[in-house]
Structures are given as structure tokens and as C-alpha cells.
Design a protein around this motif. Structure first.
Motif, PDB file in Angstrom:
ATOM      1  N   ALA A 285      11.894   4.067  -6.857  1.00  0.00           N
ATOM      2  CA  ALA A 285      10.843   3.927  -5.854  1.00  0.00           C
ATOM      3  C   ALA A 285       9.745   4.958  -6.040  1.00  0.00           C
ATOM      4  CB  ALA A 285      11.456   4.038  -4.457  1.00  0.00           C
ATOM      5  N   ALA A 286      10.114   6.188  -6.401  1.00  0.00           N
ATOM      6  CA  ALA A 286       9.102   7.235  -6.573  1.00  0.00           C
ATOM      7  C   ALA A 286       8.133   6.891  -7.698  1.00  0.00           C
ATOM      8  CB  ALA A 286       9.782   8.574  -6.850  1.00  0.00           C
ATOM      9  N   GLU A 287       8.629   6.273  -8.775  1.00  0.00           N
ATOM     10  CA  GLU A 287       7.754   5.896  -9.881  1.00  0.00           C
ATOM     11  C   GLU A 287       6.807   4.765  -9.473  1.00  0.00           C
ATOM     12  OE1 GLU A 287       9.923   5.059 -13.413  1.00  0.00           O
ATOM     13  OE2 GLU A 287      10.755   7.083 -13.589  1.00  0.00           O
ATOM     14  N   LEU A 288       7.334   3.802  -8.730  1.00  0.00           N
ATOM     15  CA  LEU A 288       6.477   2.700  -8.296  1.00  0.00           C
ATOM     16  C   LEU A 288       5.445   3.176  -7.277  1.00  0.00           C
ATOM     17  CD1 LEU A 288       8.983  -0.285  -8.058  1.00  0.00           C
ATOM     18  CD2 LEU A 288       7.355   0.221  -9.866  1.00  0.00           C
ATOM     19  N   LEU A 289       5.807   4.156  -6.457  1.00  0.00           N
ATOM     20  CA  LEU A 289       4.862   4.700  -5.496  1.00  0.00           C
ATOM     21  C   LEU A 289       3.664   5.330  -6.201  1.00  0.00           C
ATOM     22  CD1 LEU A 289       4.341   5.284  -2.467  1.00  0.00           C
ATOM     23  CD2 LEU A 289       5.585   7.434  -2.766  1.00  0.00           C
ATOM     24  N   ALA A 290       3.895   5.911  -7.390  1.00  0.00           N
ATOM     25  CA  ALA A 290       2.821   6.544  -8.159  1.00  0.00           C
ATOM     26  C   ALA A 290       2.149   5.590  -9.147  1.00  0.00           C
ATOM     27  CB  ALA A 290       3.376   7.750  -8.933  1.00  0.00           C
ATOM     28  N   SER A 291       2.638   4.365  -9.245  1.00  0.00           N
ATOM     29  CA  SER A 291       2.121   3.410 -10.226  1.00  0.00           C
ATOM     30  C   SER A 291       0.700   2.967  -9.883  1.00  0.00           C
ATOM     31  CB  SER A 291       3.041   2.189 -10.277  1.00  0.00           C
ATOM     32  OG  SER A 291       2.370   1.057 -10.768  1.00  0.00           O
ATOM     33  N   PRO A 292      -0.229   3.024 -10.823  1.00  0.00           N
ATOM     34  CA  PRO A 292      -1.592   2.544 -10.556  1.00  0.00           C
ATOM     35  C   PRO A 292      -1.612   1.083 -10.126  1.00  0.00           C
ATOM     36  CG  PRO A 292      -1.516   3.788 -12.610  1.00  0.00           C
ATOM     37  CD  PRO A 292      -0.095   3.597 -12.178  1.00  0.00           C
ATOM     38  N   GLU A 293      -0.781   0.262 -10.734  1.00  0.00           N
ATOM     39  CA  GLU A 293      -0.780  -1.168 -10.397  1.00  0.00           C
ATOM     40  C   GLU A 293      -0.295  -1.392  -8.976  1.00  0.00           C
ATOM     41  OE1 GLU A 293       0.943  -5.409 -12.132  1.00  0.00           O
ATOM     42  OE2 GLU A 293       1.210  -3.564 -13.268  1.00  0.00           O
ATOM     43  N   VAL A 294       0.775  -0.709  -8.603  1.00  0.00           N
ATOM     44  CA  VAL A 294       1.301  -0.860  -7.250  1.00  0.00           C
ATOM     45  C   VAL A 294       0.321  -0.285  -6.236  1.00  0.00           C
ATOM     46  CG1 VAL A 294       3.140  -0.123  -5.677  1.00  0.00           C
ATOM     47  CG2 VAL A 294       3.708  -0.932  -7.973  1.00  0.00           C
ATOM     48  N   GLN A 295      -0.277   0.842  -6.559  1.00  0.00           N
ATOM     49  CA  GLN A 295      -1.239   1.439  -5.636  1.00  0.00           C
ATOM     50  C   GLN A 295      -2.441   0.525  -5.438  1.00  0.00           C
ATOM     51  OE1 GLN A 295      -2.284   5.487  -5.792  1.00  0.00           O
ATOM     52  NE2 GLN A 295      -0.184   6.206  -5.954  1.00  0.00           N
ATOM     53  N   ALA A 296      -2.926  -0.069  -6.500  1.00  0.00           N
ATOM     54  CA  ALA A 296      -4.097  -0.941  -6.381  1.00  0.00           C
ATOM     55  C   ALA A 296      -3.775  -2.205  -5.586  1.00  0.00           C
ATOM     56  CB  ALA A 296      -4.603  -1.310  -7.769  1.00  0.00           C
ATOM     57  N   SER A 297      -2.553  -2.737  -5.774  1.00  0.00           N
ATOM     58  CA  SER A 297      -2.201  -4.017  -5.156  1.00  0.00           C
ATOM     59  C   SER A 297      -1.658  -3.877  -3.743  1.00  0.00           C
ATOM     60  CB  SER A 297      -1.162  -4.739  -6.023  1.00  0.00           C
ATOM     61  OG  SER A 297      -1.691  -5.034  -7.298  1.00  0.00           O
ATOM     62  N   TYR A 298      -0.906  -2.774  -3.471  1.00  0.00           N
ATOM     63  CA  TYR A 298      -0.180  -2.689  -2.209  1.00  0.00           C
ATOM     64  C   TYR A 298      -0.503  -1.454  -1.382  1.00  0.00           C
ATOM     65  CZ  TYR A 298       2.427  -6.285  -4.598  1.00  0.00           C
ATOM     66  OH  TYR A 298       2.744  -7.423  -5.274  1.00  0.00           O
ATOM     67  N   LEU A 299      -1.125  -0.436  -1.988  1.00  0.00           N
ATOM     68  CA  LEU A 299      -1.400   0.787  -1.255  1.00  0.00           C
ATOM     69  C   LEU A 299      -2.886   1.017  -1.026  1.00  0.00           C
ATOM     70  CD1 LEU A 299       1.201   3.132  -3.004  1.00  0.00           C
ATOM     71  CD2 LEU A 299       1.495   1.727  -0.966  1.00  0.00           C
ATOM     72  N   GLY A 300      -3.716   0.148  -1.601  1.00  0.00           N
ATOM     73  CA  GLY A 300      -5.126   0.170  -1.251  1.00  0.00           C
ATOM     74  C   GLY A 300      -6.011   1.116  -2.037  1.00  0.00           C
ATOM     75  N   HIS A 301      -5.482   1.718  -3.104  1.00  0.00           N
ATOM     76  CA  HIS A 301      -6.338   2.604  -3.910  1.00  0.00           C
ATOM     77  C   HIS A 301      -5.724   2.776  -5.284  1.00  0.00           C
ATOM     78  CE1 HIS A 301      -3.446   5.903  -3.346  1.00  0.00           C
ATOM     79  NE2 HIS A 301      -3.383   5.521  -2.097  1.00  0.00           N
ATOM     80  N   GLY A 302      -6.499   3.309  -6.205  1.00  0.00           N
ATOM     81  CA  GLY A 302      -6.004   3.580  -7.539  1.00  0.00           C
ATOM     82  C   GLY A 302      -5.217   4.864  -7.584  1.00  0.00           C
ATOM     83  N   ALA A 303      -4.642   5.153  -8.744  1.00  0.00           N
ATOM     84  CA  ALA A 303      -3.845   6.368  -8.909  1.00  0.00           C
ATOM     85  C   ALA A 303      -4.347   7.141 -10.105  1.00  0.00           C
ATOM     86  CB  ALA A 303      -2.373   6.023  -9.091  1.00  0.00           C
ATOM     87  N   ALA A 304      -4.277   8.453 -10.011  1.00  0.00           N
ATOM     88  CA  ALA A 304      -4.745   9.286 -11.106  1.00  0.00           C
ATOM     89  C   ALA A 304      -3.737   9.373 -12.241  1.00  0.00           C
ATOM     90  CB  ALA A 304      -5.048  10.685 -10.571  1.00  0.00           C
ATOM     91  N   GLN A 305      -2.436   9.333 -11.879  1.00  0.00           N
ATOM     92  CA  GLN A 305      -1.399   9.523 -12.883  1.00  0.00           C
ATOM     93  C   GLN A 305      -0.616   8.242 -13.084  1.00  0.00           C
ATOM     94  OE1 GLN A 305      -0.950  12.238 -14.689  1.00  0.00           O
ATOM     95  NE2 GLN A 305      -2.653  13.267 -13.658  1.00  0.00           N
ATOM     96  N   PRO A 306      -0.501   7.753 -14.299  1.00  0.00           N
ATOM     97  CA  PRO A 306       0.301   6.563 -14.531  1.00  0.00           C
ATOM     98  C   PRO A 306       1.771   6.889 -14.357  1.00  0.00           C
ATOM     99  CG  PRO A 306      -0.414   7.479 -16.630  1.00  0.00           C
ATOM    100  CD  PRO A 306      -1.089   8.284 -15.562  1.00  0.00           C
TER     101      PRO A 306
END
Length: 246
Positions: free
Chosen positions: A217-238
């Protein structure tokens, strides 16, 4: 605890689940994320015996249950908290809870009832009130408590925060943390991806009947794809993601 192998579920000519496979280990909390129509509720209904799969296997502690009736699956130790709460509105809070324990001896159920009162003191205050007159948050507490009354080995939670105010969502997730501390195995479908991933050990992302991503779960929480699709923003670290087969 739970193994899903190559599961296909169809509604007539529409294929809702397309050969998905996943595992939930004993004592784990596993989150299922995905947009509406991805197949999350269909999967939950298949596990609990409310939807008959077209193909594939559902194994509970190694025993196939995909052809087992819903009532028997409850007796095997699976309880579902359905989407949309679904209390018995003309029965009291206490009567709703007692119905959750219909497979258990009364003395054992009494001990669990005390645990539910401790987890949800608001229900104790309203124990004689008709369930249909409770607020949405109180009804959600009630259906979680009702599921716990069966003392399940596997708890299925389908959108427990849906339609609730943020302050009530925090209360619900505090109760889920307590359930986690008790060591219960949980499969969680949740629209609030951030809170679900913070609570869960692992997660799967469903997309139109397929598992698109899976991992800690921690890896998916930091995932750019998951952040863009489900958390509403991009991520700095893949993050490392494990694409699922199928």
C-alpha cells in the motif's frame, strides 16, 4: 485466508470480472481501488456468495466456496458490510446487532456485543432507537457492528465512507484501525484512496474487470499513476509497481 484464481463474472453478455487473481493473507488488510464500474462490488458479492462466478475459484483457507450458498459462507466465517449501509430500518439498533449474531450461541454473542458498544459508544446510547432514524454515519457504524457480531474470520467492507461527512469518515476509519489491531483479516473497497492505502498492508487497482496494479500500500500511495488517478495530483517520486497478469 482468501485466494481468488482466474475469476470470471458475467451479467448476461457483459463480463464484469475478467480472469482476476488475488490473495489476502490471514491478519492482512487489503484494499481494492478503482473507478465506478471497475468490478469491485461484483468481486465482493462473488466472495460472499451473492453472485455466482462464471469461471474460476474462490478459496477460503484452501476450501473452494464459489458454489457455496451465501448463508453457508457466513457460517464459514465471512461477513460483508454492504455498500449503501442497508440496515433493517424498522428494527432497533440492538435488534439489528443481534441479527448479525444469528449463527452464534447467545452467551458468546453477548460478549461480542459489549465489544461493539465499546467500539461504537454512540450505538449504545441509541440501542433502542429504530435503525431507520439514525444518521448516515450512525447507520454505517451499525452495519460494521452487525458484521462484527458474527465474529468473522474475513470481513468484507464495501465503501464504508461513501456519502459521509469528513468528520464521520475519520470516526469510521478510527474504528477500522481498532479492527486492524484485533488482527482481523479485511478486504476493503474504498473510494477514499488515501485513507484506504494508509490503513492497508497491500492494495490492488481494478480497471474494467482487470487488475491493473498491485503491491504494498505504501508504494501505491506514492505511485504517480495512482496519485494522478485517485489522489488528485502527481507525485515527485516514482514507486515500484507490480503489473498484474491478465
Amino acid at each position: 485466508m482468501l485466494e481468488i484464481r482466474d475469476l470470471d463474472v458475467r451479467y448476461g453478455h457483459i463480463q464484469a470480472l475478467k480472469g482476476i487473481s488475488l490473495d489476502v493473507a490471514e491478519g492482512e488488510i487489503v484494499a481494492l481501488l478503482g473507478a465506478n464500474g471497475a468490478g469491485k462490488t461484483t468481486l465482493m458479492r462473488s466472495i460472499s456468495g451473492l453472485q455466482r462466478p462464471h469461471a474460476g475459484q474462490i478459496l477460503l483457507r484452501g476450501t473452494p466456496i464459489q458454489r457455496t450458498g451465501a448463508d453457508a459462507i457466513v457460517r464459514l466465517g465471512v461477513s460483508q458490510v454492504p455498500e449503501g449501509r442497508r440496515v433493517f430500518p424498522t428494527l432497533s439498533v440492538l435488534e439489528n446487532l443481534r441479527l448479525g449474531a444469528y449463527t452464534r450461541p447467545a452467551a458468546e454473542a453477548g460478549k461480542t456485543l459489549e465489544q461493539v458498544w465499546t467500539m461504537f459508544p454512540r450505538l449504545l446510547e441509541r440501542r433502542e432507537q429504530l435503525a431507520g432514524t439514525l444518521s448516515g454515519g450512525e447507520q454505517q457504524m451499525l452495519v460494521i457492528g452487525r458484521a462484527l457480531m458474527a465474529q468473522p474470520k474475513l470481513l468484507l467492507l464495501d465503501e464504508p465512507s461513501l456519502g459521509l461527512a469528513p468528520i464521520i469518515v475519520r470516526d469510521i476509519f478510527r474504528s477500522l484501525h481498532q479492527i486492524r489491531q484485533q488482527g482481523m483479516t479485511v478486504l476493503l473497497v474504498e473510494q477514499n484512496a488515501r485513507m484506504a492505502l494508509k490503513l492497508a498492508d497491500r492494495a490492488y487497482v481494478l480497471e474494467t474487470g482487470h487488475i491493473r496494479l498491485q503491491g504494498p500500500a505504501a508504494e501505491l500511495l506514492a505511485s504517480p499513476e495512482v496519485q494522478a488517478s485517485y489522489l488528485g495530483h502527481g507525485a515527485a517520486q516514482p514507486a515500484t509497481q507490480t503489473p498484474a497478469a491478465g
